[in-house]
Design an enzyme around this catalytic site. Sequence first.
Site, PDB file in Angstrom:
ATOM      1  N   GLU A 139       0.831  -1.217   0.000  1.00  0.00           N
ATOM      2  CA  GLU A 139       0.000   0.000   0.000  1.00  0.00           C
ATOM      3  C   GLU A 139       0.861   1.261   0.000  1.00  0.00           C
ATOM      4  O   GLU A 139       1.605   1.494   0.962  1.00  0.00           O
ATOM      5  CB  GLU A 139      -0.893  -0.005   1.251  1.00  0.00           C
ATOM      6  CG  GLU A 139      -1.721   1.268   1.404  1.00  0.00           C
ATOM      7  CD  GLU A 139      -2.585   1.291   2.654  1.00  0.00           C
ATOM      8  OE1 GLU A 139      -2.428   0.416   3.527  1.00  0.00           O
ATOM      9  OE2 GLU A 139      -3.410   2.213   2.755  1.00  0.00           O
ATOM     10  N   GLU A 236     -11.620   3.097   6.389  1.00  0.00           N
ATOM     11  CA  GLU A 236     -10.433   3.279   7.237  1.00  0.00           C
ATOM     12  C   GLU A 236     -10.258   4.764   7.509  1.00  0.00           C
ATOM     13  O   GLU A 236      -9.424   5.438   6.897  1.00  0.00           O
ATOM     14  CB  GLU A 236      -9.186   2.716   6.540  1.00  0.00           C
ATOM     15  CG  GLU A 236      -7.990   2.610   7.475  1.00  0.00           C
ATOM     16  CD  GLU A 236      -6.685   2.270   6.753  1.00  0.00           C
ATOM     17  OE1 GLU A 236      -6.505   2.670   5.592  1.00  0.00           O
ATOM     18  OE2 GLU A 236      -5.851   1.582   7.357  1.00  0.00           O
TER      19      GLU A 236
HETATM   20  O1  LIG Z   1      -2.316   4.242   7.288  1.00  0.00           O
HETATM   21  C1  LIG Z   1      -2.652   3.190   6.735  1.00  0.00           C
HETATM   22  O2  LIG Z   1      -3.451   3.194   5.787  1.00  0.00           O
HETATM   23  C2  LIG Z   1      -2.149   1.909   7.185  1.00  0.00           C
HETATM   24  O3  LIG Z   1      -2.645   0.851   6.835  1.00  0.00           O
HETATM   25  C3  LIG Z   1      -1.000   1.882   8.097  1.00  0.00           C
HETATM   26  O4  LIG Z   1      -1.422   1.644   9.370  1.00  0.00           O
END
Ligand SMILES: O=C(O)C(=O)CO
Length: 254
Positions: A139, A236
């Site tokens: 990522e 997220e």
């Molecule tokens: O910040 C993010 O997206 C992560 O997965 C790292 O913790």
Amino acid sequence: MTRFSANLGFLWQELSLPDAIRAAKSAGFDAVECHYPYDTPAEAVRQALEETGLSMLGLNTARGNIAAGDNGLVAIPGREDEARRLIDQAIDYAAAIDARNVHVMAGKAAGDEARGTFIANLRYACERAGKTGTTILIEPLNYRDAPGYFLQTADQALDIIATVGAANLKLMFDCYHLQIMQGDLIRRLRDHMAAIGHIQIAAVPDRREPDHGEIDYRHILQFLEKLGYDRPIGAEYRPATTTDAGLAWLQAYK
Ligand SMILES: O=C(O)C(=O)CO
């Protein structure tokens, strides 16, 4: 209809991981994902997943020595043994709870030697993950939240995925990080679709609930639906107040 995965690295952080899984179920999420579950016995997580019927989509490799500033070890020359122990730990934990993805944290590094280390460690990770049917994700993170992080752009990740050449190595497309680093999200989602293993969302620039800011997620998620992308989207973000108080955005998709 778009489905969503609650990222328990950021949501319901005041709860234990098993209780956060239960909270995500009650709130109407379709799946969960986490960051660093290692302090919780896998059996307790497995039980909560079974009880709720939710899947854990993924977890991260541990970051290393956090007090010393580590943010992952996998691209750091000279720390291969430690990095591979963290990779083993993550793949074993994922297998114990049937999580299909492991996000491998590259760490703070730069240059050709770091690239070579990352590639060699990723080959190790992919081979080991292949034995349990696990996918490895890498990522790109933005330079403000993760200063000095090795992986910063989608193009760099795609180059590494092509070089490693493993079928179980994919891109974690975090719209928040990539909007900050590169933008052009719709075109990138379309062009990189074959390499994408998971997609995450949060408002930009504040990384809060994905219902305001410079990205119109209604538009992006409709576009993904049209492309036939039907896996849960990772929520997220850092709640502005409490997780429960900030869930109007989720209800708006129901
Ligand atoms: O910040 C993010 O997206 C992560 O997965 C790292 O913790």
